[in-house]
Design an enzyme around this catalytic site. Structure first.
Site, mmCIF file in Angstrom:
data_model
loop_
_atom_site.group_PDB
_atom_site.id
_atom_site.type_symbol
_atom_site.label_atom_id
_atom_site.label_comp_id
_atom_site.label_asym_id
_atom_site.label_seq_id
_atom_site.Cartn_x
_atom_site.Cartn_y
_atom_site.Cartn_z
ATOM 1 N NE ARG A 1 -3.537 7.793 -2.786
ATOM 2 C CZ ARG A 1 -4.545 8.347 -3.450
ATOM 3 N NH1 ARG A 1 -4.350 9.478 -4.114
ATOM 4 N NH2 ARG A 1 -5.747 7.788 -3.447
ATOM 5 N NE ARG B 1 -3.276 2.500 2.850
ATOM 6 C CZ ARG B 1 -3.843 2.891 3.988
ATOM 7 N NH1 ARG B 1 -3.701 2.154 5.086
ATOM 8 N NH2 ARG B 1 -4.531 4.012 4.032
ATOM 9 C CG HIS B 2 -0.538 4.958 -1.213
ATOM 10 N ND1 HIS B 2 -0.620 5.856 -0.173
ATOM 11 C CD2 HIS B 2 -1.820 4.646 -1.533
ATOM 12 C CE1 HIS B 2 -1.877 6.086 0.128
ATOM 13 N NE2 HIS B 2 -2.640 5.360 -0.681
ATOM 14 N N GLY B 3 2.861 4.827 0.487
ATOM 15 C CA GLY B 3 3.231 5.514 1.716
ATOM 16 C C GLY B 3 2.160 6.507 2.139
ATOM 17 C CB SER C 1 -1.434 15.315 1.899
ATOM 18 O OG SER C 1 -2.177 15.180 0.705
ATOM 19 C CG ASN D 1 -3.282 7.975 4.011
ATOM 20 O OD1 ASN D 1 -2.345 7.509 3.376
ATOM 21 N ND2 ASN D 1 -4.536 7.645 3.750
ATOM 22 C CE LYS E 1 -9.550 8.445 5.550
ATOM 23 N NZ LYS E 1 -8.415 7.510 5.768
ATOM 24 C CD GLU F 1 -8.469 3.081 -2.055
ATOM 25 O OE1 GLU F 1 -8.937 2.019 -2.509
ATOM 26 O OE2 GLU F 1 -7.867 3.164 -0.965
#
Length: 544
Positions: free
Chosen positions: A59, A7-9, A12, A14, A96, A85
């Site tokens: 990303r 999974r990508h790093g 922003s 997240n 969220k 995604e």
């Protein structure tokens, strides 16, 4: 040959607690560190990659570039929209926590973690699973059979679909797997994650519920603490109170500060944050002026307490509230960090200037100790620990920050209970003096909010700056205020502290109610714009 998934790093989105989905969201400094660490881990696994598969979002490309750079390898790059995604529909770009609060736990789970649900205007599980299954069967499996080592750098929900496929689990049995950022996972790793026992799912659900109900739970905990002391009155020693207060605040601060990097102040992308910080300076100057006027007009203890409240930094809880309410998290962090490091000196000067006029000067050492325990123990030490953790283990730090951040909220709930109990007077007799202290605590905290609101009506900043200032300047560090009052006046159980803590958490809960209702209206408008019925699509959100 093996297939590995990453999974990508950290992006922003997240970091700022927002849904990204199909939207672009660049890697954060921590995300880039995670990507490099992923490359080191892949080397430790002995991977020699023939192909790296990425989505069309930057990303994943950046994560792959940094990981492969660390590995010193240049495999064939395959880019595909099939592993982008999930599309989050009307939730894309939104906070969220506010979305979860607005629609409720059951509806949120149905939209995101049920094979039968979908975000309004977003992608269904069948669509997501279908494209992931097609890619696994038609692209990855043939490459594996041809003897090529494949590294797939993609997104959370896509990796979790691959986990179901690898484990042979029907999509109807899906639950949130909490796949961490930037950790190389083999097919066997995915199978193990997908088959984890129900305890893991229960813990994840508990975290979601705490996140949704946190302000109400904290307010109720403060009231329960008061009730417990009335039923079982035991005096908590001052040192136990101060150490317990500092320890619980330290846990909250650690999770908040785990999200930031020292380099953020120089990041051009954070100019809105700096604008919010600059916009608050006149308000801070105004509050300092009012504090001096209070001290000139009266030498009473209440005047000193009022002056101290005006000069206190934002609560250490402010960044957490910003993250949960859609504010600029970095504006809250910057304001809290700067104010916590600078304003204590101003408070010290005010106390020294007032020494002997409204309190016993012999209590100054005790006040200084209380100040140090709250500021150093609950802020400076967690800051050092969080940054050390980020440097030592960026992937693990990101996982803890994302998946276990709710433990910081649990610490605040326990803190509210502990403070409510410790600060409640053993003698319930409310004479004129005690009633005056209680009334003052309530009125002072309300006045701070009115002052911030009045300032914003005059200067009229943009919506984002307005929100940031309301979050930080309406939530002063009430525990520091209570600790100083107890140390200076020796009256920890005089009713003032109880009223201050209960009022603080009550006002935070009311703020939460207002913001959640506003979010519900916005979501209803977004759903209606799709030509759909908000009551049907947001069932359980109590829309009116």
């Amino acid at each position: 040959m093996p297939i590995y998934f990453i999974r990508h790093g950290e992006s922003s989105a997240n970091e700022r607690n927002r849904f990204a989905g199909h939207l672009e969201s660049h890697l954060t400094p921590l995300g880039e560190s995670q990507a490099r660490d992923a490359g080191k881990r892949a080397l430790d696994l002995g991977l020699e990659v023939d192909e790296v598969h990425i989505s069309t979002l930057s990303r994943t490309r950046r994560t792959a570039e940094l990981a492969l750079g660390e590995m010193g390898q240049s495999p064939v790059v395959v880019e595909s929209g099939l592993i982008v995604e999930r599309h989050f529909g009307v939730y894309g770009g939104k906070n969220k926590s506010l979305v979860k609060k607005a629609v409720g736990f059951a509806t949120y789970t149905e939209h995101f973690h049920s094979n039968a649900g979908a975000p309004p205007g977003g992608e269904t599980w069948a669509e997501l699973y279908g494209r992931a299954k097609a890619y696994y069967d038609e692209v990855l499996t043939p490459a594996d059979r041809a003897g090529r080592t494949v590294l797939v750098v993609t997104h959370k929900y896509v990796v979790e679909m691959f986990a179901l496929i690898a484990a042979g689990i029907d999509p109807s049995e899906y639950r949130d797997l909490k796949v961490p950022n930037a950790r190389p996972l083999s097919v066997d790793d995915l199978r193990r994650i997908a088959r984890a026992d129900s305890t893991t799912a229960a813990v994840n659900d508990l975290g979601e519920i705490v996140e949704i109900r946190f302000p109400l739970l904290a307010f109720v905990a403060a009231l329960v603490g008061v009730g417990l002391h009335i039923a079982l009155p035991v005096t908590v020693p001052t040192i136990v109170f101060e150490v317990g207060l500092g320890a619980l605040l330290a846990v909250t601060s650690f999770f908040s500060l785990l999200r930031i990097a020292p380099s953020i102040l120089g990041d051009p992308a954070l100019r809105p944050s700096r604008r919010s910080v600059l916009a608050v300076v006149p308000l801070v100057v105004l509050k300092a002026g009012l504090a001096l006027i209070l001290l000139q007009l009266s030498d009473s203890p209440l005047a000193l307490l009022g002056a101290l409240l005006l000069l206190l930094p934002p609560a250490l809880l402010a960044p957490t509230l910003s993250l949960a309410w859609g504010g600029d998290y970095f504006a809250a962090i910057c304001q809290t960090v700067v104010a916590t490091l600078v304003l204590p000196a101003v408070v010290g000067v005010v106390v020294l200037l007032d020494s002997g006029s409204s309190f016993d000067a012999a209590r100054l050492p005790e006040a200084a100790l209380a100040f140090a325990l709250v500021v150093v123990g609950s802020f400076v030490l967690p800051l050092v620990a969080a940054q050390a953790f980020r440097r030592r283990s960026p992937i693990r730090a990101g996982q803890v920050s994302t998946n276990w951040n709710w433990l910081g909220s649990v610490a605040v709930i326990v803190l509210a209970l502990f403070a409510g109990y410790s600060l409640t007077p053993s003698d319930l007799t409310v004479d004129a003096s005690v009633a005056g202290q209680i009334g003052f605590a309530v009125a002072a905290l309300l006045a701070i909010r009115l002052l911030a609101g009045g300032y914003l009506k005059v200067v009229r900043p943009d919506e984002g700056v307005d929100r940031d200032i309301r979050i930080t300047q309406a939530t002063p560090n009430v525990f520091l205020w209570v600790s100083l009052s107890a140390a200076l006046f020796g009256a920890r159980e005089a009713g003032f502290g109880t009223a201050a803590v209960v009022t603080f958490f009550g006002l935070v809960w009311l703020d939460d109610v207002v913001r959640v209702r506003r979010q519900r209206r916005e979501l209803a408008d977004d759903v209606a714009a799709l030509g759909r019925d908000p009551r049907r699509d947001l069932e359980g959100a109590a829309l009116r």
